[in-house]
Design a protein around this motif. Structure first.
Motif, PDB file in Angstrom:
ATOM      1  N   VAL A 167       0.841  -1.198   0.000  1.00  0.00           N
ATOM      2  CA  VAL A 167       0.000   0.000   0.000  1.00  0.00           C
ATOM      3  C   VAL A 167       0.880   1.254   0.000  1.00  0.00           C
ATOM      4  O   VAL A 167       0.617   2.217  -0.715  1.00  0.00           O
ATOM      5  N   GLN A 168       1.972   1.193   0.799  1.00  0.00           N
ATOM      6  CA  GLN A 168       2.912   2.319   0.837  1.00  0.00           C
ATOM      7  C   GLN A 168       3.482   2.617  -0.543  1.00  0.00           C
ATOM      8  O   GLN A 168       3.488   3.753  -1.006  1.00  0.00           O
ATOM      9  N   LEU A 188       1.583   6.400  -6.993  1.00  0.00           N
ATOM     10  CA  LEU A 188       0.480   7.229  -7.493  1.00  0.00           C
ATOM     11  C   LEU A 188       0.771   8.716  -7.294  1.00  0.00           C
ATOM     12  O   LEU A 188       0.474   9.529  -8.163  1.00  0.00           O
ATOM     13  N   LYS A 189       1.382   9.052  -6.147  1.00  0.00           N
ATOM     14  CA  LYS A 189       1.673  10.445  -5.858  1.00  0.00           C
ATOM     15  C   LYS A 189       2.587  11.023  -6.930  1.00  0.00           C
ATOM     16  O   LYS A 189       2.450  12.173  -7.349  1.00  0.00           O
ATOM     17  N   PRO A 224      -0.940  12.391  -9.877  1.00  0.00           N
ATOM     18  CA  PRO A 224      -1.472  13.123  -8.723  1.00  0.00           C
ATOM     19  C   PRO A 224      -3.000  13.193  -8.717  1.00  0.00           C
ATOM     20  O   PRO A 224      -3.601  13.267  -7.650  1.00  0.00           O
ATOM     21  N   ALA A 225      -3.606  13.120  -9.901  1.00  0.00           N
ATOM     22  CA  ALA A 225      -5.066  13.225  -9.958  1.00  0.00           C
ATOM     23  C   ALA A 225      -5.716  12.030  -9.257  1.00  0.00           C
ATOM     24  O   ALA A 225      -6.593  12.198  -8.408  1.00  0.00           O
ATOM     25  N   ILE A 226      -5.253  10.813  -9.597  1.00  0.00           N
ATOM     26  CA  ILE A 226      -5.801   9.622  -8.942  1.00  0.00           C
ATOM     27  C   ILE A 226      -5.470   9.649  -7.454  1.00  0.00           C
ATOM     28  O   ILE A 226      -6.298   9.331  -6.612  1.00  0.00           O
ATOM     29  N   LEU A 229      -6.648   5.347   0.480  1.00  0.00           N
ATOM     30  CA  LEU A 229      -5.579   4.421   0.147  1.00  0.00           C
ATOM     31  C   LEU A 229      -4.869   3.896   1.396  1.00  0.00           C
ATOM     32  O   LEU A 229      -4.834   2.689   1.622  1.00  0.00           O
ATOM     33  N   PRO A 230      -4.337   4.786   2.272  1.00  0.00           N
ATOM     34  CA  PRO A 230      -3.727   4.270   3.502  1.00  0.00           C
ATOM     35  C   PRO A 230      -4.716   3.541   4.399  1.00  0.00           C
ATOM     36  O   PRO A 230      -4.339   2.625   5.120  1.00  0.00           O
TER      37      PRO A 230
END
Lengths: 262, 192
Positions: B85-86, B92-93, B97-99, B107-108
């Protein structure tokens, strides 16, 4: 014994690989950010209440750094924090006056009575949209608590049919004032002593008929005030807080007892 | 092919992760106030569960089984899922950035969603191979998304109704979830 060692080793190795992978990923996917954003963000409350109009404290910190929002964009921030943000941004600090919300209605279940039996959605805004006045007074608090539902600080509650602000908890964000369909909630500078607890603009006799706790527009307060801070406009007393010194003479003499301490 | 399709249908509808296995209830009840947010969470869950069941399956087949350490699966899977997940978040970041903004806090949050661990463990329990595990993960996540969006839809309508005072808030939501679970029992007729 050997089993324990192998098991420990396997988990340790997996942990190590994951750790290294995370560090590598952190380096690879590192996104450059303006360090001022973090420092501004540290001096914001962090409740993400949204009273500033941005999506949250992170968003407003971003906007302050980009110069889109003023350093005092956060309405609930303390003077000290605003000073720190100004230092980070390299601009002159601004004086901020903390405000508390105040509900300009005292028409609880004892002072006024229900005009109709409302069975619609339990929300002031919904009732206002339907154009329904539930209480005899057409200006007063509905008492469904739209203001309560938007408050992030648990500072406003409906007691006996009328909303009351807990000024100890109120941060002055003004979300309740925006939510009230009758615009009953006013933001008053903190430290002021008196406020008018009524919003009825009708003539005295008409007010008397619908509520026992309403402003009758008798102008006694206006005559009492030595600082010309009170004006009676449209049969309703209004206090100008720029001029009010908090002598409380108006509250002492108020015939209807609706000028009260905050 | 049919058996693979059957895995997806089974995990998504017949053995729905929330409504018949009672996993992931916390986010099911917590993030189902609005259809939009629950759809975002659903998207993130599909993404993470599919990926984590793939990784968990590989790790189990090629590391834990050869070393005779299958009893370590729970702790190893927890490690892997948290790390995954991390990485996904960082990726993704950086890349979109949009998602990242759309998924936001969800997400976290998924790290602590027991459904993710549940799927990975169920897969090895059922003896699924890699492809089957991925499909089972995908199906389960789709099932979760269906359930949470349905509940969000119901809750949006309940908000506008005059619910009797004792049932307002959590009680009426739990009742709705219970009725949904009963309705989903109907899918057991699909099982072969």
């Amino acid at each position: 014994m050997q089993g324990i060692i192998i098991a420990t080793l396997v988990v340790a190795v997996i942990g190590l690989i994951i750790g290294i992978a995370l560090v590598a990923a952190g380096k690879t996917f590192h996104v450059e950010t303006d360090e001022r954003v973090d420092r501004v963000r540290e001096n914001l409350p962090g409740n993400n209440c949204g009273a500033c109009g941005y999506a949250g404290c992170d968003a407003v910190a971003d906007a302050i750094v980009r110069g889109e929002a003023p350093v005092d964009a956060c309405p609930v921030n303390s003077q000290e924090a605003v000073k720190k943000i100004s230092t980070v941004m390299g601009v002159k600090s601004v004086e901020i006056v903390k405000k508390v919300a105040f509900v300009r209605c005292a028409g609880d279940c004892d002072s006024t009575s229900e005009k109709c039996n409302y069975v619609g959605i339990n929300d002031c805004r919904a009732a206002a949209l339907a154009g329904i006045s539930i209480w005899e007074c057409d200006y007063g608090c509905y008492g469904f608590g739209s203001c309560v539902s938007v408050c992030d600080y648990d500072a406003i509650h409906v007691k006996n049919g009328v909303a009351i602000v807990d000024k100890e908890k109120c941060m002055g964000c003004g979300k309740c004032a925006a939510a009230c369909p009758r615009k009953l909630i006013e933001l008053i500078p903190e430290g002021k002593k008196v406020a008018v607890r009524c919003s009825n603009h009708d003539r005295g006799p008409d007010v008397k008929k619908v509520c026992s706790a309403g402003c009758i527009g008798c102008k006694v307060c206006m005559k009492q005030c030595e600082h010309e801070a009170i004006q009676v406009e449209g049969n309703l007393a209004h206090i100008d807080y720029e001029k009010c010194v908090g002598c409380e003479k108006c509250a002492e003499k108020c015939v209807a007892k609706i000028i009260t301490e905050l | 092919m049919t058996s693979l399709l059957m895995i997806v249908v089974t995990t998504a509808l017949i053995n729905n992760v929330v409504l018949s296995q009672f996993l992931g209830i916390c986010s099911f009840l917590g993030v189902s106030k609005r259809i939009k947010t629950s759809a975002s969470l659903g998207g993130a869950v599909i993404f993470v569960i599919t990926l984590s069941s793939a990784v968990a399956s590989l790790l189990y087949d090629f590391v834990l089984v050869p070393l005779n350490l299958t009893y370590l699966k729970t702790i190893v899977f927890i490690l892997v899922i948290a790390a995954l997940v991390q990485v996904v978040e960082m990726f993704l970041k950086k890349s979109s950035p949009a998602i990242y903004k759309a998924l936001g806090i969800y997400l976290p949050l998924i790290t602590t969603n027991c459904a993710v661990l549940g799927v990975a463990l169920t897969n090895v329990q059922d003896g699924y191979n890699f492809i089957e595990s991925v499909l089972a993960g995908f199906g389960t996540a789709v099932g979760f998304t269906i359930a949470i969006i349905l509940l969000a839809g119901i809750r949006e309508r309940i908000d506008e109704k005059a619910v009797p005072a004792p049932f307002r808030g959590a009680p009426i939501v739990l009742l709705c979830a219970a009725l949904m679970a009963i309705a989903f029992m109907g899918f057991s007729g699909l099982a072969v």
